[in-house]
Design a protein around this motif. Structure first.
Motif, mmCIF file in Angstrom:
data_model
loop_
_atom_site.group_PDB
_atom_site.id
_atom_site.type_symbol
_atom_site.label_atom_id
_atom_site.label_comp_id
_atom_site.label_asym_id
_atom_site.label_seq_id
_atom_site.Cartn_x
_atom_site.Cartn_y
_atom_site.Cartn_z
ATOM 1 N N GLN A 1 0.834 -1.184 0.000
ATOM 2 C CA GLN A 1 0.000 0.000 0.000
ATOM 3 C C GLN A 1 0.874 1.241 0.000
ATOM 4 O O GLN A 1 2.029 1.200 0.392
ATOM 5 C CB GLN A 1 -0.915 0.008 1.222
ATOM 6 N N VAL A 2 0.278 2.325 -0.429
ATOM 7 C CA VAL A 2 0.967 3.606 -0.419
ATOM 8 C C VAL A 2 0.216 4.553 0.507
ATOM 9 O O VAL A 2 -0.974 4.392 0.760
ATOM 10 C CB VAL A 2 1.057 4.203 -1.837
ATOM 11 N N GLN A 3 0.937 5.536 1.007
ATOM 12 C CA GLN A 3 0.331 6.590 1.811
ATOM 13 C C GLN A 3 0.026 7.769 0.896
ATOM 14 O O GLN A 3 0.870 8.150 0.079
ATOM 15 C CB GLN A 3 1.277 7.018 2.927
ATOM 16 N N LEU A 4 -1.169 8.323 1.038
ATOM 17 C CA LEU A 4 -1.614 9.383 0.137
ATOM 18 C C LEU A 4 -2.004 10.623 0.941
ATOM 19 O O LEU A 4 -2.700 10.505 1.957
ATOM 20 C CB LEU A 4 -2.822 8.914 -0.678
ATOM 21 N N VAL A 5 -1.583 11.783 0.463
ATOM 22 C CA VAL A 5 -1.923 13.043 1.121
ATOM 23 C C VAL A 5 -2.414 14.031 0.069
ATOM 24 O O VAL A 5 -1.661 14.389 -0.851
ATOM 25 C CB VAL A 5 -0.721 13.637 1.868
ATOM 26 N N GLU A 6 -3.661 14.477 0.239
ATOM 27 C CA GLU A 6 -4.244 15.450 -0.705
ATOM 28 C C GLU A 6 -4.002 16.870 -0.218
ATOM 29 O O GLU A 6 -3.863 17.129 0.977
ATOM 30 C CB GLU A 6 -5.753 15.232 -0.846
ATOM 31 N N SER A 7 -4.007 17.788 -1.170
ATOM 32 C CA SER A 7 -3.927 19.211 -0.860
ATOM 33 C C SER A 7 -4.578 19.983 -1.988
ATOM 34 O O SER A 7 -4.824 19.442 -3.063
ATOM 35 C CB SER A 7 -2.477 19.648 -0.667
ATOM 36 N N CYS A 22 -2.290 15.130 -5.049
ATOM 37 C CA CYS A 22 -2.249 13.946 -4.182
ATOM 38 C C CYS A 22 -0.830 13.396 -4.250
ATOM 39 O O CYS A 22 -0.414 12.905 -5.300
ATOM 40 C CB CYS A 22 -3.262 12.919 -4.641
ATOM 41 N N ALA A 23 -0.119 13.511 -3.146
ATOM 42 C CA ALA A 23 1.255 13.031 -3.080
ATOM 43 C C ALA A 23 1.280 11.640 -2.472
ATOM 44 O O ALA A 23 0.661 11.390 -1.434
ATOM 45 C CB ALA A 23 2.096 13.988 -2.244
ATOM 46 N N LYS A 76 7.431 12.782 -9.592
ATOM 47 C CA LYS A 76 7.136 13.470 -8.330
ATOM 48 C C LYS A 76 6.171 12.671 -7.454
ATOM 49 O O LYS A 76 5.743 13.164 -6.408
ATOM 50 C CB LYS A 76 6.543 14.851 -8.610
ATOM 51 N N ASN A 77 5.801 11.477 -7.898
ATOM 52 C CA ASN A 77 4.839 10.656 -7.135
ATOM 53 C C ASN A 77 3.557 11.419 -6.821
ATOM 54 O O ASN A 77 3.032 11.349 -5.704
ATOM 55 C CB ASN A 77 5.470 10.157 -5.822
ATOM 56 N N THR A 78 3.058 12.139 -7.801
ATOM 57 C CA THR A 78 1.911 13.013 -7.556
ATOM 58 C C THR A 78 0.891 12.893 -8.679
ATOM 59 O O THR A 78 1.259 12.811 -9.852
ATOM 60 C CB THR A 78 2.367 14.474 -7.419
ATOM 61 N N VAL A 79 -0.373 12.901 -8.289
ATOM 62 C CA VAL A 79 -1.466 12.965 -9.248
ATOM 63 C C VAL A 79 -2.241 14.251 -8.979
ATOM 64 O O VAL A 79 -2.329 14.712 -7.841
ATOM 65 C CB VAL A 79 -2.380 11.721 -9.138
ATOM 66 N N ALA A 97 -7.152 7.927 -4.428
ATOM 67 C CA ALA A 97 -7.032 6.515 -4.105
ATOM 68 C C ALA A 97 -6.031 5.869 -5.046
ATOM 69 O O ALA A 97 -5.828 6.352 -6.163
ATOM 70 C CB ALA A 97 -8.383 5.823 -4.216
ATOM 71 N N ALA A 98 -5.432 4.779 -4.585
ATOM 72 C CA ALA A 98 -4.412 4.086 -5.371
ATOM 73 C C ALA A 98 -4.692 2.598 -5.419
ATOM 74 O O ALA A 98 -5.197 2.012 -4.452
ATOM 75 C CB ALA A 98 -3.022 4.335 -4.754
#
Length: 124
Positions: A1-7, A22-23, A76-79, A97-98
């Motif tokens: 799993q990955v950790q996701l942080v939105e801004s 979303c990083a 950048k691991n970002t969407v 979500a991933a």
């Protein structure tokens, strides 16, 4: 799993724009399909947009097609979710979500990892 942080959420007037980010933590981000969903209290989570790991496959909900654009920067691991011509009905908590996979996925149940969400409010 990955950790996701939105801004990037916030309050905007109808017709305005916002860009959500979303990083993701971890490696091999390009192996993950990413999706954006939104939800209001007491309502079902709603699909917004999805993109495959390579960016080759992109899907949108009919309600946002032509106004929203999903993109990703694997370096950048970002969407991202660029939201233009916002309407009051776009108001919701937006979550990314991933899912490991090569396609794009539109069902929330297919995703393994979720961010905490960012609030988007559109005033009329």
């Amino acid at each position: 799993q990955v950790q996701l942080v939105e801004s990037g959420g916030g309050l905007v007037q109808a017709g305005g724009s916002l860009r959500l980010s979303c990083a993701a933590s971890g490696r091999a981000f390009s192996n993950y399909a990413m999706g954006w969903f939104r939800q209001n209290p007491g309502k079902e989570r709603e699909f917004v947009a999805a993109i495959s790991g390579s960016g080759r496959y992109i899907y949108y909900a009919d309600s946002v097609k032509g106004r929203f654009t999903i993109s990703r920067d694997n370096a950048k691991n970002t969407v991202y979710l660029q939201m233009n011509s916002l309407k009051p009905e776009d108001t919701a908590v937006y979550s990314c979500a991933a899912k490991r996979g090569i396609l794009g996925y539109t069902a929330a149940g297919e995703y393994d990892s979720w961010g905490q969400g960012t609030q988007v409010a559109v005033s009329s």
